[in-house]
Design a protein around this motif. Structure first.
Motif, PDB file in Angstrom:
ATOM      1  N   UNK A 128       0.854  -1.191   0.000  1.00  0.00           N
ATOM      2  CA  UNK A 128       0.000   0.000   0.000  1.00  0.00           C
ATOM      3  C   UNK A 128       0.888   1.238   0.000  1.00  0.00           C
ATOM      4  N   UNK A 129       0.269   2.384   0.134  1.00  0.00           N
ATOM      5  CA  UNK A 129       1.001   3.638   0.290  1.00  0.00           C
ATOM      6  C   UNK A 129       0.811   4.126   1.714  1.00  0.00           C
ATOM      7  N   UNK A 130       1.797   4.841   2.227  1.00  0.00           N
ATOM      8  CA  UNK A 130       1.673   5.349   3.594  1.00  0.00           C
ATOM      9  C   UNK A 130       2.616   6.530   3.789  1.00  0.00           C
ATOM     10  N   UNK A 131       2.185   7.430   4.665  1.00  0.00           N
ATOM     11  CA  UNK A 131       3.085   8.486   5.132  1.00  0.00           C
ATOM     12  C   UNK A 131       3.874   7.996   6.330  1.00  0.00           C
ATOM     13  N   UNK A 132       3.147   7.446   7.329  1.00  0.00           N
ATOM     14  CA  UNK A 132       3.792   6.992   8.548  1.00  0.00           C
ATOM     15  C   UNK A 132       2.973   5.870   9.173  1.00  0.00           C
ATOM     16  N   UNK A 133       3.674   4.934   9.785  1.00  0.00           N
ATOM     17  CA  UNK A 133       3.055   3.869  10.562  1.00  0.00           C
ATOM     18  C   UNK A 133       3.551   3.910  12.009  1.00  0.00           C
ATOM     19  N   UNK A 134       3.957   5.093  12.463  1.00  0.00           N
ATOM     20  CA  UNK A 134       4.321   5.261  13.864  1.00  0.00           C
ATOM     21  C   UNK A 134       3.158   4.828  14.745  1.00  0.00           C
ATOM     22  N   UNK A 135       3.449   4.172  15.853  1.00  0.00           N
ATOM     23  CA  UNK A 135       2.370   3.684  16.711  1.00  0.00           C
ATOM     24  C   UNK A 135       2.886   3.415  18.113  1.00  0.00           C
ATOM     25  N   UNK A 136       1.947   3.408  19.067  1.00  0.00           N
ATOM     26  CA  UNK A 136       2.181   2.943  20.424  1.00  0.00           C
ATOM     27  C   UNK A 136       1.310   1.721  20.676  1.00  0.00           C
ATOM     28  N   UNK A 137       1.858   0.758  21.396  1.00  0.00           N
ATOM     29  CA  UNK A 137       1.139  -0.448  21.775  1.00  0.00           C
ATOM     30  C   UNK A 137       1.353  -0.688  23.259  1.00  0.00           C
ATOM     31  N   UNK A 138       0.256  -0.775  24.011  1.00  0.00           N
ATOM     32  CA  UNK A 138       0.325  -1.019  25.442  1.00  0.00           C
ATOM     33  C   UNK A 138      -0.162  -2.426  25.736  1.00  0.00           C
ATOM     34  N   UNK A 139       0.689  -3.216  26.390  1.00  0.00           N
ATOM     35  CA  UNK A 139       0.359  -4.571  26.807  1.00  0.00           C
ATOM     36  C   UNK A 139       0.473  -4.643  28.332  1.00  0.00           C
ATOM     37  N   UNK A 140      -0.006  -5.703  28.949  1.00  0.00           N
ATOM     38  CA  UNK A 140       0.176  -5.819  30.399  1.00  0.00           C
ATOM     39  C   UNK A 140       1.636  -5.888  30.835  1.00  0.00           C
ATOM     40  N   UNK A 141       2.545  -6.211  29.919  1.00  0.00           N
ATOM     41  CA  UNK A 141       3.957  -6.329  30.259  1.00  0.00           C
ATOM     42  C   UNK A 141       4.799  -5.123  29.864  1.00  0.00           C
ATOM     43  N   UNK A 142       4.428  -4.428  28.785  1.00  0.00           N
ATOM     44  CA  UNK A 142       5.328  -3.424  28.209  1.00  0.00           C
ATOM     45  C   UNK A 142       4.549  -2.339  27.491  1.00  0.00           C
ATOM     46  N   UNK A 143       5.229  -1.202  27.303  1.00  0.00           N
ATOM     47  CA  UNK A 143       4.812  -0.188  26.345  1.00  0.00           C
ATOM     48  C   UNK A 143       5.786  -0.244  25.183  1.00  0.00           C
ATOM     49  N   UNK A 144       5.247  -0.322  23.956  1.00  0.00           N
ATOM     50  CA  UNK A 144       6.090  -0.375  22.768  1.00  0.00           C
ATOM     51  C   UNK A 144       5.768   0.789  21.852  1.00  0.00           C
TER      52      UNK A 144
END
Length: 291
Positions: A198-214
């Motif tokens: 596909x096309x994209x400008x950015x796929x920056x993201x945050x993911x919060x799990x019970x163990x970690x923040x990514x």
């Protein structure tokens, strides 16, 4: 990955969001670029969220004047589960946002300000963070066309989306593989599949799990510069700061800068095509570099 307990979701009731010149009466707004804003923190011990982010929250809330299509906060509650509260309205005008940051007691949290992608309705279902499988996810950027994203999700046997956004389809791709390969790999694989098809400008993201923040840093400079909004890849850079009692990750505009240069001492840039993992309890920081 450790088993995840059932998720408890808190949803703020949306107010009339046409104030402030950002949202029109039909709950849509003119698109002025795909930048949302991201902010996350992991602390050594639980405390009030506003106290943990006392240096960053003023700048974050001020950014809602330009990124006024919605706000969301995800955090780890006292049971170790991921909770979320969000509204499709401007954070600086929201009593819900103000009460959430002073009432939330946690050691890990993520915050999001939405700048809607082209043509996307301003609804609760389209507001970040998105929840699924006991996890929370928020995205900064834009990917298209929608048909290609739907095909990628179907090929990966990913879950259906509740809303209309490219971001939730990106999240569906992450969810399709996360329990098999783990969060850092699942984030990179999903971003790579979108980049290839596909096309994209950015796929920056945050993911919060019970163990970690990514956090994942992933953008495409030529596509960003080809858009008619005057953005450059500098607008999509992610930064993190490691201290003795907390680790903070933030998108551009939140760490203090001088004339567009790097933030003040102590902030490090998360390289493009890499994933930052901050582990709860130990504050261990791992940067998973591009393969």
């Amino acid at each position: 990955m450790a088993a995840v307990r059932p998720i408890r979701t808190l949803i703020a009731q949306p107010r009339n969001a046409s104030r402030g010149g950002h949202l029109s009466q039909d709950r849509r707004a003119p698109y002025r670029g795909g930048m949302c804003r991201l902010l996350g923190v992991v602390s050594r011990t639980p405390s009030i969220l506003a106290a943990q982010l006392v240096s960053e929250l003023p700048a974050f809330q001020a950014l809602s004047l330009e990124h006024g299509h919605g706000w969301g906060v995800g955090w780890i509650d006292d049971r170790g589960c991921v909770d979320v509260r969000k509204e499709p309205t401007q954070a600086s005008l929201s009593a819900g946002f103000a009460s959430t940051v002073v009432d939330t007691y946690t050691d890990a949290a993520m915050l999001h300000l939405r700048q809607a992608s082209p043509g996307m309705p301003l609804t609760l279902a389209n507001t970040h963070p998105f929840l699924g499988d006991g996890l929370a996810f928020a995205h900064n950027g834009y990917a298209w066309p929608a048909e290609t994203l739907d095909t990628l999700v179907a090929e990966a046997d990913g879950p259906s989306s509740m809303g209309d956004t490219d971001s939730e389809r990106y999240w569906a791709l992450v969810r399709a593989g996360i329990h098999e390969v783990g969060a850092p790999v699942a984030l990179r694989v999903a971003a790579q599949r979108i980049t290839e098809r596909a096309r994209m400008t950015s796929l920056n993201a945050l993911l919060l799990t019970p163990e970690s923040l990514l956090a994942v840093a992933w953008w495409h400079a030529p596509t960003i510069r080809s858009q008619p909004y005057g953005e450059t890849e500098r607008d999509y850079r992610l930064w993190y700061r490691v201290g003795p009692d907390r680790v903070v990750v933030a998108s551009a505009g939140i760490p203090a800068t001088q004339e567009g240069t790097a933030p003040d001492a102590g902030w490090q840039e998360l390289p493009d095509r890499s994933v930052l993992e901050i582990r709860r309890g130990t504050l261990e920081v791992i940067v998973h570099a591009a393969a």
